[in-house]
Enzyme design. Structure first.
Site, PDB file in Angstrom:
ATOM      1  CB  CYS A 141     -23.086 -10.601   3.152  1.00 31.75           C
ATOM      2  SG  CYS A 141     -23.409 -11.906   1.676  1.00 31.75           S
ATOM      3  CB  THR A 154      14.891   3.876  12.008  1.00 30.55           C
ATOM      4  OG1 THR A 154      15.530   5.274  12.392  1.00 30.55           O
ATOM      5  CG2 THR A 154      15.814   2.955  12.199  1.00 30.55           C
ATOM      6  CB  THR A 210      -1.112  -0.063   1.334  1.00 34.04           C
ATOM      7  OG1 THR A 210      -1.747  -1.288   1.218  1.00 34.04           O
ATOM      8  CG2 THR A 210      -1.873   1.077   1.281  1.00 34.04           C
ATOM      9  CB  SER A 250       2.930  -7.026  -0.003  1.00 36.68           C
ATOM     10  OG  SER A 250       2.437  -7.406   1.298  1.00 36.68           O
TER      11      SER A 250
HETATM   12  N1  PLP Z   1      -2.376  -5.341  -3.845  1.00 36.18           N
HETATM   13  C1  PLP Z   1      -2.629  -6.416  -3.983  1.00 36.18           C
HETATM   14  C2  PLP Z   1      -3.075  -7.193  -5.333  1.00 36.18           C
HETATM   15  C3  PLP Z   1      -3.074  -7.051  -2.586  1.00 36.18           C
HETATM   16  O1  PLP Z   1      -3.438  -8.344  -2.686  1.00 36.18           O
HETATM   17  C4  PLP Z   1      -2.760  -6.372  -1.587  1.00 36.18           C
HETATM   18  C5  PLP Z   1      -3.255  -6.955  -0.155  1.00 36.18           C
HETATM   19  O2  PLP Z   1      -4.075  -7.588  -0.030  1.00 36.18           O
HETATM   20  C6  PLP Z   1      -2.212  -5.055  -1.675  1.00 36.18           C
HETATM   21  C7  PLP Z   1      -2.116  -4.497  -2.695  1.00 36.18           C
HETATM   22  C8  PLP Z   1      -1.921  -4.308  -0.374  1.00 36.18           C
HETATM   23  O3  PLP Z   1      -0.640  -4.864   0.237  1.00 36.18           O
HETATM   24  P1  PLP Z   1      -0.273  -4.520   1.767  1.00 36.18           P
HETATM   25  O4  PLP Z   1      -0.914  -5.281   2.557  1.00 36.18           O
HETATM   26  O5  PLP Z   1       1.366  -5.068   1.640  1.00 36.18           O
HETATM   27  O6  PLP Z   1      -0.072  -3.119   1.979  1.00 36.18           O
END
Ligand code: PLP
Length: 782
Positions: A352, A257, A80, A219
């Protein structure tokens, strides 16, 4: 392998696309970083230099894997954050361009409709913050999820930024990045390209020396490293903008850091992936061939356990580790609960919420049929999943399928198959069953002694489940009734009868097939009396269910349609409504109903199951005024107030859906939480009721782990009305009752509803089975 016990079954974790279990060696690297290499990598002493070395070694591993320069890799807290840096960098660059060339404002940002929310939301956020008001075009996909190259082509000459993903997190679909590259790089326009590679790392090869991607995001926790670590590939010449400024770490792009333990851990994973890329085998990481073999084993097992399955993943073009599927006749939530009870952790492909169905945007973009979106499940295993886990998963999947089959709910195929077992407990079908879908109730009343049943207010969504129950239990339908001509949906009555090859020999439009107002449905238990209750619609009726076996022929409940809802009254502003008749109906009902009479409405907008006449008279302001003996409201005053209430009923209250009466979120007047913890629960005092559906309940038998002397009685939520009925009796009202479900959510909702109708000694076991087990498993003891 996770060997947590679940009723004697070991649990298996198939939710690796959410977070994959951390590889032991990665844990050890993180621990080693914390215990031994804890210095700050920016410090100039030897200890600092050692820490720096580890950090740079991980960076080299990342660059090697992607075939890029180490200086093009930036460690972040996760994908993210890497996405934020990419989006901010491009939008900030665009902002500068606009200053020199205002026509740049006409450029577009393209993003695929199936992108992770982190990408779309970042674009919207940074556009707003930077005041860069470029059009964002969402590029469609086909029914398998493949991005439309034609749509990209259509916009590419005006495009400055394109966001796509390498592998979809919900379906596992691999994007053909080369094809996209061809389209974008043949355009005259300079396009910056972000590819979200979170679900691709370790699963497909990524070579950015051979692919002109500008930004790629990764990630750690999706590849068996810990949470809180990720990285960004940022092409040397692509625009850059700092997201976090401070001490200049990560070349000033992302100061602060570094997360050294995380970087050390992901370094181990990256090193392994590099070795695999070079053709070596790894003891933990499976080969692609092994992973595909696992997938086919799981697939076969799912098809066998759930004959009505439909696979949403394009198997030809997807990574091995993700399987997205739907099972006809079930919502994601229902399936997840059964899988959970069977010891399989996986993820619902659609969320849901309590009031509406909130489908996955990915499946929505693929334009899948409604039922497949509502029922979607994502099973995702990891790169290190073992054969033992796959076999355990298969065993547990079979158990889940069997449990649903035994509870007469596993629809064998889209048209009911006669091979369904009917050896499940008969008590599970006797009495009143509530089938709720999207706030609409369908009621089934059955007498298992004579095998007769009556259905009230069937919805289309309930048809297959009704047929499954009826066939499985050899029930004979005595009548299919509606309480009124529904304004918000067409009655599914004829469709249900047709599917069951039954004649529609009803005397009236609502399905009543008796000359008299009494339907004595060849049952020693039940009798239904019809009462005309016009007002909400001119043809509204209520059905009084009498228990003939009780001494005083007690009214068990009244199927009241929309005349009285939970926390509200049916609206009377339709062209087929009549407020004068409604007023008379309410007055008339008061003569017929006791305070403790259970009312079963056609809608349950507040997830409260049922109500009683007394509760409504106490809580509903209009009814309160109407029946106040000191200040009796006139008919005229009633009309005026009712009109005002109806005029405030927005038709858009439920996402554009028509609502049939007041929807009140605040039907619960008692705001205290009726919860009890497992430690405070004296099992010898409380009657413990397991309110999970029967399929979930039969999968968990290991009650002694919770120190319960006897197994709790199972009264599934779909049958809970019968329990409301039992508790509302004066002699049962004060019995200490503790309700149990898997997480404590369903039991809390029921405890609150019971409190609302005056049952005061009822509690929900907080955290449900999940938390209670955690406590007994001593999971917090490291
Ligand atoms: N993009 C995709 C395709 C993901 O599956 C995810 C996590 O579910 C993310 C981005 C976000 O990753 P992070 O949890 O490292 O921020």
């Amino acid at each position: 392998m996770n060997k947590e016990k679940n009723n004697g079954n070991s649990k298996v974790y198939f939710d690796c696309n959410a977070t994959a279990p951390i590889l032991k060696e990665a844990c050890q690297a993180a621990l080693w970083s914390m215990e031994r290499v804890y210095a700050n990598p920016s410090s100039s002493h030897i200890a600092g230099a050692e820490a720096k070395l580890i950090l740079e070694e991980s960076r080299i591993q990342a660059s090697k894997l992607l075939n890029v320069k180490p200086t093009e890799i930036y460690f972040t807290s996760g994908a993210t954050e890497a996405i934020q840096i990419s989006v901010l960098s491009v939008l900030n660059w665009i902002k500068d361009q606009i200053k020199d060339e205002p026509s740049f404002l006409n450029k577009k940002i393209l993003i695929s409709k199936t992108e992770h929310k982190a990408v779309y939301n970042s674009i919207i956020h940074w556009k707003k913050i930077l005041g860069v008001n470029l059009e964002v075009v969402q590029i469609g996909v086909n029914s398998k999820g493949h991005i439309s190259l034609d749509e990209i082509q259509e916009h590419i000459n005006d495009t400055v930024f394109l966001c796509t993903m390498a592998v979809n997190n919900e379906t596992g679909l691999i994007t053909n990045l080369k094809e996209i590259e061809k389209v974008i790089r043949s355009s005259a326009s300079k396009v910056f390209w972000l590819v979200d590679c979170v679900q691709a790392l370790g699963k497909i090869s990524l070579n950015f020396n051979d692919l002109s991607v500008d930004y790629a995001t990764f990630s750690g926790h999706k590849v068996h490293a810990p949470k809180g670590i990720g990285f960004l590939y940022l092409r040397e010449k692509a625009p850059q903008c700092s997201l976090i400024v401070g001490g200049g770490q990560e070349r000033g792009i992302r100061a602060g850091t570094e997360n050294h333990p995380g970087i050390a851990a992901i370094g181990v994973i990256l090193e392994k992936l590099n070795k695999i890329k070079d053709g070596c085998l790894d003891a933990n990481f499976k080969t692609n061939q092994e992973l595909f073999h696992f997938r086919s084993l799981l697939l076969n097992s799912l098809v066998e356990a759930f004959p009505a399955i439909e696979i949403n993943t394009d198997l030809e073009n997807s990574v091995a580790t993700t399987l997205n599927f739907s099972v006809y006749g079930f919502t994601s939530k229902e399936l997840m609960r059964v899988f959970d009870a069977a010891g399989v952790s996986l993820s619902g492909g659609s969320a849901c919420n309590s009031k509406s169905l909130d489908y996955s945007h990915v499946l929505e973009a693929m334009n899948l049929p409604e039922w497949r979106k509502a029922s979607a499940i994502r099973l995702s295993f990891g790169l290190t999943t073992s054969q033992e886990e796959i076999f355990l998963g298969i065993k547990n999947i079979q158990a889940a399928g069997k449990a649903l089959k035994n509870s007469c709910l596993n629809l064998a195929c889209k048209i009911i198959d006669d091979s369904i077992d009917n050896n499940s407990e008969d008590s599970l079908i006797h009495g009143i069953t509530q089938l709720e879908y999207d706030s609409s109730n369908t009621w089934l009343i059955s007498d298992i002694n004579t095998r007769f049943c009556v259905i009230i207010d069937p919805t289309f969504e309930s048809i297959d489940r009704l047929i499954s129950l009826i066939k499985c239990k050899n029930l004979n339908i005595q009548a299919v009734l509606d309480t009124h001509s529904h304004a918000d949906h067409v009655s599914a009555r004829s469709c249900l009868l047709e599917k069951l090859l039954l004649k529609n020999d009803a005397c009236d439009e609502l399905g009543w097939n008796s000359e008299s107002n009494i339907l004595n449905f060849n049952s020693s238990t039940w009798e239904i009396e019809r009462l005309e209750t016009p007002g909400h619609t001119l043809d509204s009726v209520s059905y009084f269910l009498k228990n003939k076996s009780s001494l005083d022929e007690k009214i068990e409940c009244v199927f009241i349609g929309d005349t009285v809802l939970i926390g509200g009254l049916g609206r009377t502003d339709f062209s087929i409504s009549d407020s004068k008749l409604f007023y008379d109906t309410i007055k008339n009902l008061d003569k017929k109903l006791h305070d403790n009479t259970i009312l079963c409405p056609a809608h349950d907008y507040s997830q409260s199951i049922v109500t009683t006449w007394g509760t409504e008279k106490r809580n509903n302001i209009l009814l309160k005024k109407l029946f106040d003996p000191l200040n009796c409201m006139s008919e005229k005053e009633f009309f005026a107030e009712k009109k005002l209430i109806d005029s405030q009923l927005l038709e858009t209250n439920l996402q554009g859906k028509l609502v049939c009466g007041t929807i009140s979120n605040s039907v619960l007047t008692d705001k205290s939480l009726p919860t009890i913890s497992i430690e405070d629960l004296d099992a010898s005092v409380f009657e413990i009721i397991d309110i999970r559906e029967n399929a979930e309940s039969i999968l968990f038998k290991n009650w002694n782990v919770l120190n319960f002397i006897n197994p709790p009685k199972n009264i599934p939520l779909t049958k809970i009305v019968n329990f409301f009925n039992y508790l509302i009796n004066e002699e049962n009202k004060n019995k200490p009752i503790a309700l149990l479900c898997s997480t404590g959510n369903r039991s809390l909702a029921i405890a609150k509803s019971l409190r609302r109708i005056g049952i005061k000694n009822v509690w929900s076991i907080s955290g449900g089975l999940a938390l209670s087990q955690l406590k007994y498993d001593n999971l917090y003891n490291f």
